[in-house]
Design a protein around this motif. Structure first.
Motif, mmCIF file in Angstrom:
data_model
loop_
_atom_site.group_PDB
_atom_site.id
_atom_site.type_symbol
_atom_site.label_atom_id
_atom_site.label_comp_id
_atom_site.label_asym_id
_atom_site.label_seq_id
_atom_site.Cartn_x
_atom_site.Cartn_y
_atom_site.Cartn_z
ATOM 1 N N LYS A 1 4.179 -10.156 24.939
ATOM 2 C CA LYS A 1 5.274 -9.679 25.804
ATOM 3 C C LYS A 1 6.588 -9.471 25.052
ATOM 4 C CE LYS A 1 2.392 -10.105 29.238
ATOM 5 N NZ LYS A 1 1.715 -8.910 29.799
ATOM 6 N N ASN A 2 6.520 -9.341 23.739
ATOM 7 C CA ASN A 2 7.717 -9.021 22.953
ATOM 8 C C ASN A 2 7.829 -7.494 22.864
ATOM 9 O OD1 ASN A 2 8.129 -11.798 22.483
ATOM 10 N ND2 ASN A 2 6.802 -11.744 20.689
ATOM 11 N N THR A 3 8.189 -6.891 23.994
ATOM 12 C CA THR A 3 8.124 -5.431 24.120
ATOM 13 C C THR A 3 9.033 -4.712 23.139
ATOM 14 O OG1 THR A 3 7.664 -5.743 26.478
ATOM 15 C CG2 THR A 3 8.259 -3.524 25.762
ATOM 16 N N THR B 1 0.812 -1.210 0.000
ATOM 17 C CA THR B 1 0.000 0.000 0.000
ATOM 18 C C THR B 1 0.853 1.270 0.000
ATOM 19 O OG1 THR B 1 -1.815 1.157 1.098
ATOM 20 C CG2 THR B 1 -0.170 0.149 2.519
ATOM 21 N N GLU B 2 0.336 2.302 -0.662
ATOM 22 C CA GLU B 2 0.965 3.615 -0.621
ATOM 23 C C GLU B 2 0.182 4.560 0.295
ATOM 24 O OE1 GLU B 2 1.361 5.048 -4.592
ATOM 25 O OE2 GLU B 2 2.708 3.423 -5.228
ATOM 26 N N ASN B 3 -0.884 4.042 0.868
ATOM 27 C CA ASN B 3 -1.703 4.824 1.784
ATOM 28 C C ASN B 3 -1.018 4.860 3.151
ATOM 29 O OD1 ASN B 3 -3.763 5.410 3.832
ATOM 30 N ND2 ASN B 3 -5.230 5.277 2.153
ATOM 31 N N LYS B 4 -0.575 6.041 3.553
ATOM 32 C CA LYS B 4 0.177 6.173 4.806
ATOM 33 C C LYS B 4 -0.633 5.740 6.017
ATOM 34 C CE LYS B 4 3.078 9.983 3.139
ATOM 35 N NZ LYS B 4 3.468 11.400 3.359
ATOM 36 N N LYS B 5 -1.913 6.083 6.013
ATOM 37 C CA LYS B 5 -2.755 5.748 7.167
ATOM 38 C C LYS B 5 -2.928 4.238 7.300
ATOM 39 C CE LYS B 5 -6.010 8.653 7.802
ATOM 40 N NZ LYS B 5 -5.375 9.370 8.938
ATOM 41 N N LEU B 6 -3.173 3.556 6.178
ATOM 42 C CA LEU B 6 -3.321 2.104 6.228
ATOM 43 C C LEU B 6 -2.028 1.436 6.681
ATOM 44 C CD1 LEU B 6 -5.416 1.130 3.061
ATOM 45 C CD2 LEU B 6 -6.191 1.525 5.395
ATOM 46 N N LYS B 7 -0.903 1.940 6.170
ATOM 47 C CA LYS B 7 0.385 1.367 6.561
ATOM 48 C C LYS B 7 0.615 1.551 8.060
ATOM 49 C CE LYS B 7 3.741 2.023 3.629
ATOM 50 N NZ LYS B 7 4.136 0.706 3.069
ATOM 51 N N ALA B 8 0.308 2.760 8.560
ATOM 52 C CA ALA B 8 0.499 3.047 9.985
ATOM 53 C C ALA B 8 -0.412 2.172 10.844
ATOM 54 C CB ALA B 8 0.233 4.524 10.260
ATOM 55 N N LEU B 9 -1.656 2.005 10.438
ATOM 56 C CA LEU B 9 -2.583 1.170 11.196
ATOM 57 C C LEU B 9 -2.123 -0.291 11.223
ATOM 58 C CD1 LEU B 9 -5.984 2.660 10.000
ATOM 59 C CD2 LEU B 9 -5.141 2.649 12.354
ATOM 60 N N ALA B 10 -1.586 -0.756 10.101
ATOM 61 C CA ALA B 10 -1.097 -2.137 10.037
ATOM 62 C C ALA B 10 0.119 -2.323 10.952
ATOM 63 C CB ALA B 10 -0.739 -2.503 8.596
ATOM 64 N N TYR B 11 1.072 -1.386 10.893
ATOM 65 C CA TYR B 11 2.239 -1.455 11.781
ATOM 66 C C TYR B 11 1.812 -1.395 13.250
ATOM 67 C CZ TYR B 11 6.148 -1.070 8.444
ATOM 68 O OH TYR B 11 7.091 -1.307 7.476
ATOM 69 N N ASN B 12 0.883 -0.496 13.562
ATOM 70 C CA ASN B 12 0.428 -0.339 14.949
ATOM 71 C C ASN B 12 -0.238 -1.620 15.448
ATOM 72 O OD1 ASN B 12 -0.233 1.546 17.298
ATOM 73 N ND2 ASN B 12 -2.263 0.827 16.749
ATOM 74 N N ALA B 13 -1.051 -2.246 14.592
ATOM 75 C CA ALA B 13 -1.717 -3.494 14.974
ATOM 76 C C ALA B 13 -0.692 -4.603 15.227
ATOM 77 C CB ALA B 13 -2.698 -3.917 13.885
ATOM 78 N N LEU B 14 0.330 -4.673 14.374
ATOM 79 C CA LEU B 14 1.389 -5.672 14.581
ATOM 80 C C LEU B 14 2.126 -5.420 15.888
ATOM 81 C CD1 LEU B 14 2.825 -5.940 10.948
ATOM 82 C CD2 LEU B 14 1.576 -7.719 12.196
ATOM 83 N N GLY B 15 2.323 -4.138 16.218
ATOM 84 C CA GLY B 15 2.950 -3.800 17.489
ATOM 85 C C GLY B 15 2.105 -4.257 18.672
ATOM 86 N N CYS B 16 0.793 -4.068 18.565
ATOM 87 C CA CYS B 16 -0.107 -4.505 19.634
ATOM 88 C C CYS B 16 -0.042 -6.016 19.819
ATOM 89 C CB CYS B 16 -1.537 -4.065 19.324
ATOM 90 S SG CYS B 16 -1.827 -2.284 19.463
ATOM 91 N N ILE B 17 0.039 -6.737 18.718
ATOM 92 C CA ILE B 17 0.115 -8.201 18.796
ATOM 93 C C ILE B 17 1.405 -8.628 19.489
ATOM 94 C CG2 ILE B 17 0.339 -10.315 17.420
ATOM 95 C CD1 ILE B 17 -1.558 -8.946 15.370
ATOM 96 N N GLN B 18 2.510 -7.992 19.125
ATOM 97 C CA GLN B 18 3.780 -8.322 19.782
ATOM 98 C C GLN B 18 3.740 -7.976 21.265
ATOM 99 O OE1 GLN B 18 6.390 -9.962 18.520
ATOM 100 N NE2 GLN B 18 5.273 -10.176 16.575
#
Length: 245
Positions: free
Chosen positions: A198-200, A177-194
């Protein structure tokens, strides 16, 4: 399930009607989007109900023909063998079954990607994630590169606690994706999963990437602080998804 769905849809509609008269232009646009989704879901429900009723009518017709055949069979038994009656019954039932098959509605999978996406978004807003997933999965079967369908699908899986399935969609989105918001939401969701696992350190890396992708989204910074202090509630960003619908 239907009672819950209609109750939630009515609550949303009441809320729209309550706030619309005093809403500012930007708020009205958001309310219009929500109203459009509710309208789309209503149309889809009515269409599916009509299809069901048409098919049910054919089944009723089939059962009526079977009853008539049975009545005729009692008279035929005086002049014909039971095997001939059974053969006639089988033939007539086959005609009925063929008629049902010929007139059955097209499968739901034939819906367009946009129709399935809109239904999925509607169910997502209603927090009916299982139903959302069914429609969103159809959307990506029709159009695998639909980033909007993927992001909603990923969040639906995430909010149901199915992290592995959610990850696969977020990882699919990020490089494409070139959509910055979608990319940010995807990264943020992956961070929440980690963070949940407990993979801080890995979680903070994802949150930083989310912030760099779109600094206007506040959730990644809040999540970084939550990880650093080991306190607070992770912010997935699902509320922001509702505004994107």
């Amino acid at each position: 399930m239907l009672q819950h769905m209609f109750a939630t849809m009515n609550e949303l509609l009441d809320d729209i009607l309550k706030h619309y008269p005093t809403a500012k232009q930007e708020e009205k646009q958001e309310l219009d989007r929500q109203l459009s989704l509710l309208h789309s879901m209503s149309d889809q429900i009515v269409e599916e109900w009509l299809r069901f009723e048409e098919k049910l009518a054919l089944v009723r017709t089939e059962n009526n023909l079977d009853a008539v055949l049975f009545s005729q069979g009692e008279t035929v038994q005086a002049t014909a063998s039971s095997s001939q009656s059974a053969a006639s019954s089988k033939k007539l039932m086959q005609v009925c079954q063929d008629k049902v098959a010929d007139q059955a509605p097209a499968p739901v999978d034939d819906m367009s990607c946009q129709d399935s996406l809109q239904c999925g978004q509607g169910y997502f807003i209603l927090k009916m994630y299982e139903q959302a997933i069914r429609h969103l999965e159809r959307a990506i079967r029709v159009q695998p590169d639909s980033m909007m369908a993927r992001i909603y699908l990923g969040f639906s899986y995430l909010l149901l606690g199915r992290a592995q399935e959610a990850c696969s969609h977020f990882h699919f989105i990020i490089p494409l994706t070139e959509n910055k918001k979608l990319k940010a939401l995807a990264y943020n969701a992956l961070g929440c999963i980690q963070a949940m696992y407990k993979n801080t350190e890995k979680a903070q890396q994802y949150f930083q990437k989310a912030h760099f992708a779109d600094p206007t989204i506040p959730e990644p910074i809040s999540n970084i602080k939550a990880c650093m202090h080991n306190s607070g509630v992770l912010q997935y960003g699902e509320k922001r998804m509702e505004y994107m619908a």
